[in-house]
Design an enzyme around this catalytic site. Structure first.
Site, PDB file in Angstrom:
ATOM      1  N   ARG A   1      65.931  28.663  25.230  1.00 32.20           N
ATOM      2  CA  ARG A   1      67.017  28.677  26.670  1.00 32.20           C
ATOM      3  C   ARG A   1      67.831  27.518  26.715  1.00 32.20           C
ATOM      4  O   ARG A   1      67.211  26.368  26.441  1.00 32.20           O
ATOM      5  CB  ARG A   1      66.129  29.178  27.717  1.00 32.20           C
TER       6      ARG A   1
ATOM      7  N   SER B   1      67.396  39.955  18.637  1.00 27.35           N
ATOM      8  CA  SER B   1      66.366  39.545  19.099  1.00 27.35           C
ATOM      9  C   SER B   1      66.099  40.195  20.346  1.00 27.35           C
ATOM     10  O   SER B   1      66.779  40.359  21.328  1.00 27.35           O
ATOM     11  CB  SER B   1      66.299  38.079  19.574  1.00 27.35           C
TER      12      SER B   1
ATOM     13  N   GLY C   1      23.056  57.375  29.558  1.00 25.77           N
ATOM     14  CA  GLY C   1      22.397  57.958  30.820  1.00 25.77           C
ATOM     15  C   GLY C   1      22.607  59.244  31.004  1.00 25.77           C
ATOM     16  O   GLY C   1      21.915  59.839  32.290  1.00 25.77           O
TER      17      GLY C   1
ATOM     18  N   ARG D   1      21.666  46.396  17.075  1.00 25.18           N
ATOM     19  CA  ARG D   1      22.906  46.413  17.245  1.00 25.18           C
ATOM     20  C   ARG D   1      23.766  45.097  17.442  1.00 25.18           C
ATOM     21  O   ARG D   1      23.048  44.208  17.200  1.00 25.18           O
ATOM     22  CB  ARG D   1      23.405  46.911  18.753  1.00 25.18           C
TER      23      ARG D   1
ATOM     24  N   TYR E   1      59.401  38.937  13.315  1.00 19.87           N
ATOM     25  CA  TYR E   1      58.733  37.995  14.075  1.00 19.87           C
ATOM     26  C   TYR E   1      58.854  38.250  15.567  1.00 19.87           C
ATOM     27  O   TYR E   1      59.636  38.923  16.136  1.00 19.87           O
ATOM     28  CB  TYR E   1      59.243  36.589  13.868  1.00 19.87           C
TER      29      TYR E   1
ATOM     30  N   ARG F   1      13.556  61.982  23.006  1.00 19.21           N
ATOM     31  CA  ARG F   1      14.847  61.344  23.555  1.00 19.21           C
ATOM     32  C   ARG F   1      15.849  62.214  22.840  1.00 19.21           C
ATOM     33  O   ARG F   1      15.445  62.683  21.829  1.00 19.21           O
ATOM     34  CB  ARG F   1      14.784  60.028  23.707  1.00 19.21           C
TER      35      ARG F   1
ATOM     36  N   ASN G   1      61.811  41.587  28.347  1.00 18.95           N
ATOM     37  CA  ASN G   1      61.716  41.514  29.659  1.00 18.95           C
ATOM     38  C   ASN G   1      62.762  42.289  30.279  1.00 18.95           C
ATOM     39  O   ASN G   1      62.508  43.324  30.981  1.00 18.95           O
ATOM     40  CB  ASN G   1      61.662  40.112  30.131  1.00 18.95           C
TER      41      ASN G   1
ATOM     42  N   MET H   1      21.574  62.047  29.328  1.00 20.59           N
ATOM     43  CA  MET H   1      20.649  62.842  28.873  1.00 20.59           C
ATOM     44  C   MET H   1      19.085  62.656  29.345  1.00 20.59           C
ATOM     45  O   MET H   1      18.995  61.339  29.400  1.00 20.59           O
ATOM     46  CB  MET H   1      20.593  62.891  27.496  1.00 20.59           C
TER      47      MET H   1
ATOM     48  N   HIS I   1      55.665  35.269  40.141  1.00 14.63           N
ATOM     49  CA  HIS I   1      56.372  34.065  39.791  1.00 14.63           C
ATOM     50  C   HIS I   1      55.309  33.054  39.229  1.00 14.63           C
ATOM     51  O   HIS I   1      55.280  32.595  38.232  1.00 14.63           O
ATOM     52  CB  HIS I   1      57.231  33.475  40.845  1.00 14.63           C
TER      53      HIS I   1
ATOM     54  N   LYS J   1      21.073  57.847  17.396  1.00 15.01           N
ATOM     55  CA  LYS J   1      19.988  57.127  17.147  1.00 15.01           C
ATOM     56  C   LYS J   1      19.052  57.737  16.139  1.00 15.01           C
ATOM     57  O   LYS J   1      18.410  56.632  15.437  1.00 15.01           O
ATOM     58  CB  LYS J   1      18.992  57.606  18.762  1.00 15.01           C
TER      59      LYS J   1
ATOM     60  N   CYS K   1      61.589  38.128  21.518  1.00 16.65           N
ATOM     61  CA  CYS K   1      61.353  37.095  22.330  1.00 16.65           C
ATOM     62  C   CYS K   1      60.917  37.939  23.575  1.00 16.65           C
ATOM     63  O   CYS K   1      61.197  39.048  23.826  1.00 16.65           O
ATOM     64  CB  CYS K   1      62.448  36.014  22.531  1.00 16.65           C
TER      65      CYS K   1
ATOM     66  N   GLU L   1      68.704  43.386  24.896  1.00 14.97           N
ATOM     67  CA  GLU L   1      68.158  43.480  26.253  1.00 14.97           C
ATOM     68  C   GLU L   1      68.916  44.528  27.142  1.00 14.97           C
ATOM     69  O   GLU L   1      68.432  44.744  28.179  1.00 14.97           O
ATOM     70  CB  GLU L   1      67.649  42.172  26.757  1.00 14.97           C
TER      71      GLU L   1
END
Lengths: 765, 765
Positions: free
Chosen positions: A463, A638, A94, A241, A726, A85, A642, A96, A357, A20, A706, A619
Site C-alpha cells: 500500500r 488481485s 452420552g 484414540r 496466490y 453398552r 475486504n 445411549m 479496529h 466401539k 490480497c 474489489e
C-alpha cells in the site's frame, strides 16, 4: 446374517458392529491386544430383529455367554460380571444407556433390551434430529467382561500417551493410580503417579504396556491416548484414540513420524492443524493453568504479552523509546492511535469485536490483543480501569493472552516463539505440495524483511497510503489538496516525487529478487486532512466541508482520484520508474477500486516504462462482472476481498461491527464474520465468476488475493479450488497460509484419486 | 456486371447503386414520379474498374449521356446541365464531393473521377474509421440533369409534408418560393409562401403534387417530407424522406395511418418514439421560439411551469393553500424541502446534476425542474437570485421549461397535457403487444389514484417511510428510538399500530382490485431524528451520536432493523393484516436490503396471515448471488436497481454525483448516468444471474423491477429480454414504459421471425 459376533470373528465392519464394537475387534483380533473378552449383538440381525419382534434370540446369547465364560475362566455371577453398552455406526456421546456390573443372565438380557430401546429415547431422537443422523441406522450392543483395577495391590488403572503431548518427545507419558477404577481417577480424590513409576514397581506390565502402545502407534500411524487397567498383575487395554497435543508437539510428532517411516510427508502435512501452528507462532504464557485471570475479553489477536498499563498512545511511544514494554488500554482504538499500537506490546480494549479496529490492526502487526473486555471500565481521565472492585492504574503491570482472551495482573513468564527446525522442515514440505503462492501484505522495508523471514514468496500488496502519512510528507500532500492553482498543485507534486522515490528505493532493496505489487493511492483525499475539530484554519475547514462524503466507502477514492487528479498517480508511477532505475526490481503496479475498463485504459496512458506489469484490484462487483474486458487490458487481477465483501453484502465494516454484526452471528444469520472468513456463498460466487470470465478472455491471467481472508485456512481451501494463483497476507500468517494451501492441494489430489478409482471400477463393470 | 444503370432498368440494389441511386430508381421506375433524368455508374463495375485502372469507360458514359439528352430533349451545354454526386451504400453526410451545373462532356468525366477519388479523401477515411465503416464498400456516381426553379415566373421550389408535423392533420403542409432554387430558400433572403397558395396560382401543379405525395405515403407507409422544383410549369420531385414530427403528431399520424389501412398496429407502435411520447405527456410553452430565455440549466424533469419565485419551502406550501403557483428556487434541495417541492409547480436549482435530489424527486412527482443553472447566483438571505446584471426577487414571476432547461422571465402561455384519444388507443395496442407488466411506485392514496389514471397495472412499490415522517407520527417513532426501556418502546409501538392501519386502509381503498406490494421500513432509524444542530436535548444528541454511521448506505437499515428491532416490522405486518380485514386487498409484502435467506426466514415468523405473498428486494449483490436459496423461501423478487447500482459500482449516488460522476461522463468512462439508464454490463449481469438462479430454483418465481431505471426505455428492452415480469415506475412514466415494453416485445418477435426464416432457408438447402 450374523446375530452375534465374537471378537475373534475378525469382522471390523462398523455398519454391523458399530464404532466401539469394530474397534474392539481391531484391538483384539487384528493387533492381538489383551482386551477384556466380549461379544457384539449385530445391527443388521440382532437389533433389527428386536425392533421387528420385540424379542431377543435368547439361545444365541446363552451360547455367546458360555464362550465368554470359558475365555474368562469364570462364571457369570461367580467372579464374572459384564457390562452392556451400545455401539452405533455414528457417535452419539452420552445419548445411549450403559449398564455396568451385571451378575446374572436375566439382567444381561434385560440390559441388552434396555440398550436397544434407548435408541428411540426422546433425547436420542432429538440428538439425531439436530445432527441430521438418519433414524434407521440402529445400534449394536456390546456385552463385555468387567475387569477390576481395584481388586488388589497388583491392580490399578491409568492413561498414557505414546509421546509427550507438550514436547512431542517419544516414550510413554501418563499417569497411573493403583487399586483404583477409572472413576477414581476422574473424581480426583486420589493423586495418580507418573506412569514411569510402573517401570520399577511392575516391570513386566510396564514392558508390555510399552510394547503394546508402540504396536498401536504403528497400526494407527498416530500418537495414541490409551486407557488401561491392570487386574492382579494382568494388563488389559480398554480404549485407544488419537491423542490431543499442543502446537509444538503436533509439528514435532508429525515430522518425527516421517523420519521413523510411520507416515508419509503428505500425511504429516495433513495431520498438523492450522490451530496447532497458530498457537506455535506466538508467545505463550508458561503454565497458564497456574494463574487466575483478572477478567476475560475476546481473543482478538493471538499471543501473550505483558507490560505496564498506559492509556495514551503517545505515552506508549515514549516508553518504547526507553525500552519499556507497555499494554495500551483504551475504550476502543482508532486510526489516530496507530503509533501507540505500534509502540505497545499488546492492546486491551473495553469495546469492539473481532473485526474492530484494534483487532484488525494488531493481527496485521502480529501483536497480542484482547478486545471487547466488557467487564472492565476504562476511565481515560483518571487513567485507570476498573474490574469489579479492582482498580488497575497507569503503570501497573498486566499480562494479556490474545489466544484465550484472558487478562492477568502482574507479569507472567512467557515462552518465546522460535521457528524450530521441525517447523521449517514441515513448511518446506508444504512448499512442495501446495499450488497456491503465498505472498505478503507489507508497506515498509521492515515489514518486508520480516515477511521474507517467514517465507513470503513476494509482496502481494504494498500500500502507498502510509508513505503519505509520514510527518515530512503529510504537509506536502495537504498543500496539494489545499492548492487553489495548478502551479501550487504542481509545486506540491514536485516535492512529493523525490520522497516517494526514496520510499520505493528503500523497499526494493529489501526484496532480494522477490516480485512486488504496488497499489497506487486508494485513500480518499479528505483522510489526509486533520479532523474538523483539530483545525481553526478557515481554508482547511472549507476544504474539509467540500471533500466530506456521505458514504466514503463508495466515494471518491482509488482510481477515481486518477480521473479527477491525474497528477498524483502520474507522480507515483514516475517515482516507481525512477526507483527501478536506481534498484532493479520485479515490479507490478495495480489500480484500486476499478469498476470499468475505461478507467484502466486512461491510467495506462500515464506510464512510460512498458516493462511494468499492470493489474487491477477486483474489489468492486462491477469489476468482477466485466472481468472479461478487464482481463484483456491487464496482466493480473488481485481480489480485494475486504472491500468486495463490503460491496457484496452491502456491509460497511465499521458500521456492521458496531451496530449489527454481533446479533447476526448470535442468531445464526451469518455463520462467520465475513471479514475474517471469506463468505463463499456470496463473495465467493462473485469471485468465481470473475475468475471464469477473466481466464476465458486471457488464459494466462494471473490472479491473486490480497485482503486478510486470504490468510484464513477455510478461505484458502476455496481459493485453491477456484484456481487463484496466490494469496497475500500479513507476515505472521504466512506459515499458516502455506500449511492450509498444502492441505488444500493434497485433499484435492486425494479426491481426484478417489474419483479415478470410482471411474476405474465403473469402467470394469 | 453492369457499368451504368439507367433509372428505367429498375434495379434498386443499394450495394450496386448506393442509397441515393437506389431511391432515384424507386421514385422514377417503381412509383413513376417525374424525377430529373439521370444515370448511375455502378459500384461493382464502374467504381471498381476505376480503382483498379484509374480509367473510366468513356464509351459507356457517352452512350448513357446520349440517352439522357434524348430524354431531356436538350443537348449538354445547350440548355442542359448535369450534376455529379456520389451515392454510397452507407450514408456519409458531407464527406463526398458534389459538382453542380456541368455543361460539357470533359467536365462530366472529370467530375465522375473527382467523386470516385473523394472516397479516399482524408476526411472520408477518417469518418469511416470513426464510424467503423469498411473502406472497401466504394461508391456509385450519379449523373443527373439539372432543373431550374428560377427559370421564369412559372418556376419555383418548395418543401411539403404530407401531414401537418405539429397537429398530424392530413393534407399538404409546406412552403413554396417562386423563381428560386433550393439555396434561396435556405438563405432566408426571401420569404416563402404557404404551399396551399399554389392551389389557385398553379392548380395543375398543385393537384399533381397532391397526387404524388399521396403515392409516396402509400409507397413508404409513412408521412413524407418532399423536396420539389417547378420548372416552367413542370413539376420535378428531387427527394423524399420520412418527415420529422412533434410528439402529438407522431401519435396521431400513427393511429390515423392504421385507420387508413396504411400500416398495421404493430408498425404504429414501433414507429412512435419514446421521446415523442415524453414530450406529449408534459405541459409545453406555446411557441417557445417567440421568447428569449433569461438563462439555461439542465433539463432535469420535463414539462414547463410558471409561477412566483419563492426561496423557502414553507412559503411555497403557504402560497399553494391560497392557490398561488410558485417556482421554488434553491442553491440545491434536500429531503427537508420535500413539502415545498410538493407545493410548488416547479423547481429551479443553482447546483446539482441530473441525478441530484431535486431532479430525482421532481421526476418522480412529475413536476418541472431545471437544475444546475450555474449562471444564477442564489442569495437565500436577500431572497433573490442574480443572473448577470438581472436581479430576480421573491414574488417575481418566471417560467421554467424542464424539457429544454430554459428559464424565462414572466409567465409564458402554456399548453396543457391531455390524454388524447389517439394516445389512449395507441397505449391500448401496447397493452396487447407487451409482455412486461407496468406497475407504479406510489406511497399515498393520491399517487395511486393518479397512477391508475395513467394505466398502472398495480403498485409495484409502496414505500412506508413517508408514513412515519408525517408530523403526527414522527414524534411517536422518535419516542420509540429514544426509549430507554422495553415498556417505553412497546408504548410507542402501540401508538404506531392504529396510525399505520389507517395509512394502509386509505391506500387499499384506492386500489380498485389492483395488486400492491408494500415494502417494510427501509430507512435507518437515525434519519427520523432531527439534525444534530437542530436540537439542544442532550438525550437526543446522545442518541444521534450513537446511531451515527460511517457509510449509512451500507449500514443499519432495511431488514437489518428487523433483526435488531423486531417490534417495528411486527407492528407493520400487523397493521397490514388488520387493514386487509377492513378493506380486502391483493397484498404482497417485501423486505428491503436482504442479503441472506436466514434473514427472510426470521422475519417470516412475524406473520400471522399466510395469504400475504412474501418477497424480497434484490438490491444487495449477495441477494443476487444466493438467488436460488432466496427463491425457495419467497414468492417473488423485486430488483431495487438504485441500491443495486450503488453496490455493484461501489458508487454512493450522492457522493458520485457531487464529486466524480460528471468527469466520468465527460471522459466517456461511463456512457450513461447509471442511476438513469441501467448499467447493463455490470448491474445487468448481476440481475441476469439472479433471474437465472432464482428461476432454476422456482420456475414460477415472479420477478419485478422497482427503481427508476425500470421506467427508462433502453433499460426496459433489457429487462424484457432477461425475462422480468414487470417494471414499476413513477405514475408519469407509465405510458412511456408501456410503449417501450410493447416495442421490446415486437422487436423480439421480429428477430425470432427473422431467425425462423434463416432456419427455414438453411433447412431447405
Amino acid at each position: 446374517m450374523t446375530y452375534i459376533y465374537s471378537l475373534h470373528d475378525g469382522c471390523e465392519d462398523k455398519n454391523e458392529l458399530g464404532n466401539k464394537g469394530g474397534n474392539l475387534v481391531t484391538m483384539a483380533a487384528k493387533i492381538g491386544l489383551p482386551v477384556p473378552s466380549a461379544f457384539v449383538l449385530s445391527i443388521s440381525d440382532a437389533y433389527r430383529q428386536y425392533k421387528r419382534t420385540g424379542k431377543l434370540d435368547e439361545a444365541e446369547i446363552d451360547k455367546a455367554m458360555a464362550s465368554l465364560e470359558k475365555e474368562m475362566k469364570r462364571e457369570l455371577g461367580k467372579g464374572l460380571e459384564v457390562s452392556v453398552r451400545s455401539s452405533g455406526p455414528v457417535s452419539m456421546p452420552g445419548m445411549m444407556d450403559t449398564i455396568l456390573n451385571i451378575g446374572d443372565m436375566n439382567k444381561v438380557k434385560a440390559s441388552i433390551q434396555q440398550v436397544f430401546e434407548s435408541w428411540d429415547s426422546k433425547r436420542a431422537i432429538e440428538y439425531r434430529r439436530l445432527n441430521s443422523i438418519p433414524s434407521d441406522l440402529g445400534t449394536a450392543a456390546i456385552v463385555q467382561a468387567m475387569v477390576y483395577g481395584n481388586r488388589d495391590a497388583d491392580s490399578g488403572t491409568g492413561v498414557v500417551f505414546t509421546r509427550n503431548p507438550s514436547t512431542g518427545e517419544r516414550g510413554l507419558f501418563g499417569e497411573y493410580l493403583s487399586e483404583a477404577q477409572g472413576e477414581d481417577v476422574v473424581s480426583g480424590a486420589r493423586t495418580p503417579v507418573p506412569v514411569a513409576s510402573l517401570k520399577t514397581k511392575m516391570p513386566k506390565v510396564y514392558a508390555e504396556l510399552d510394547k503394546i502402545t508402540k504396536q498401536l502407534e504403528s497400526y494407527y500411524h498416530d500418537m495414541q491416548d490409551v486407557e488401561f487397567t491392570v487386574e492382579s498383575g494382568k494388563l488389559y487395554i480398554l480404549q485407544t484414540r488419537s491423542g490431543k497435543r499442543g502446537g509444538y508437539a503436533a509439528v514435532k510428532i508429525a515430522v518425527d513420524m516421517v523420519a521413523e517411516g510411520l507416515i508419509t510427508r503428505e500425511e504429516a502435512v495433513l495431520r498438523v492443524t492450522v490451530e496447532a501452528l497458530r498457537s506455535l507462532l506466538h508467545k505463550r504464557i508458561k503454565s497458564p493453568e497456574s494463574y487466575k485471570p483478572l477478567t476475560q475479553g475476546l481473543n482478538a489477536a493471538p499471543g501473550a504479552a505483558g507490560g505496564k498499563v498506559v492509556f495514551e498512545p503517545a505515552e506508549a511511544a515514549a516508553l518504547a523509546k526507553q525500552g519499556v514494554a507497555t499494554i495500551l488500554v483504551r475504550p476502543e482504538t482508532s486510526p489516530d492511535d496507530i503509533h501507540g499500537i505500534a509502540a505497545a506490546v499488546g492492546v486491551l480494549t473495553q469495546k469492539g469485536g473481532l473485526t474492530s479496529h484494534a483487532a484488525i490492526v494488531t493481527r496485521a502487526m502480529g501483536k497480542a490483543c484482547v478486545c471487547g473486555a466488557e467487564t472492565i471500565s476504562v476511565d481515560m481521565k483518571a487513567e485507570h480501569f476498573v474490574v469489579g472492585e479492582k482498580v488497575v492504574k497507569k503503570g501497573d503491570e498486566i499480562t494479556i493472552d490474545g489466544s484465550t482472551g484472558n487478562v492477568y495482573l502482574g507479569l507472567l513468564p512467557l515462552e518465546e516463539v522460535s521457528v524450530v527446525p521441525e517447523l521449517a522442515e514441515l513448511i518446506s514440505w508444504c512448499n512442495g505440495f501446495k499450488r497456491l503462492g503465498v505472498r505478503t501484505n507489507a508497506d515498509t522495508p521492515e515489514m518486508i524483511a520480516q515477511a521474507v523471514q517467514f517465507g513470503a514468496e513476494g509482496v502481494g500488496l504494498c500500500r502507498t497510503e502510509r508513505m503519505f502519512n509520514e510527518p515530512d510528507r503529510l504537509n506536502v500532500i495537504r498543500s496539494f489538496i489545499l492548492a487553489d492553482t495548478d502551479e501550487e498543485r504542481q509545486a506540491a507534486i514536485k516535492k512529493l516525487l523525490p520522497l516517494q522515490k526514496k520510499d520505493f528505493t528503500a523497499i526494493f532493496k529489501k526484496l532480494n529478487g522477490l516480485p512486488i505489487i504496488i497499489r497506487l493511492l486508494d485513500m480518499p483525499l479528505h483522510e489526509f486532512l486533520p479532523a474538523e475539530k483539530d483545525t481553526t484554519d478557515p481554508k482547511v475547514k472549507k476544504r474539509i466541508a467540500e471533500l466530506r462524503e456521505v458514504n466514503p466507502m463508495l466515494g471518491h477514492r482509488g482510481i477515481r482520484l486518477a480521473v479527477t487528479h491525474p497528477e498524483l498517480y502520474k507522480m507515483q508511477i514516475e517515482a516507481i520508474e525512477q526507483a527501478m532505475t536506481a534498484v532493479p526490481a520485479n515490479v507490478s503496479i495495480m489500480f484500486p477500486q476499478v469498476m470499468a475498463v475505461e478507467e484502466v485504459n486512461l491510467v495506462k496512458t500515464f506510464f512510460k516504462d512498458t516493462d511494468i506489469k499492470i493489474g487491477v484490484m477486483v474489489e468492486t462487483v462491477r469489476a468482477a462482472m466485466t472481468a472479461d474486458q478487464l482481463a484483456e487490458a491487464v496482466a493480473f487481477f488481485s481480489f480485494g476481498t475486504n472491500d468486495l465483501t463490503q460491496a457484496t453484502l452491502s456491509f460497511s465494516r465499521e458500521d456492521a461491527e458496531e451496530k449489527f454484526l454481533a446479533p447476526y452471528l448470535e442468531k445464526g444469520l451469518l455463520k462467520n464474520d465475513p471479514f475474517e472468513v471469506l463468505d463463499i456463498q456470496g463473495v465467493g460466487k462473485v469471485m468465481e465468476a470473475a475468475v471464469f470470465w477473466g481466464r476465458r478472455a486471457k488464459k494466462d491471467l494471473e490472479i491473486g488475493v490480497c485482503g486478510e481472508q486470504g490468510g484464513e485456512p477455510k478461505s484458502i481451501r476455496f481459493l485453491h479450488a477456484i484456481g487463484v494463483d496466490y494469496v497475500s497476507c500479513s507476515p505472521f500468517r504466512i506459515p499458516i497460509a502455506k500449511l492450509a494451501a498444502a492441505q488444500a492441494a493434497l485433499k484435492e489430489k486425494m479426491s481426484v484419486k478417489a474419483e479415478d478409482a470410482v471411474a476405474k471400477s465403473v469402467s470394469l463393470m
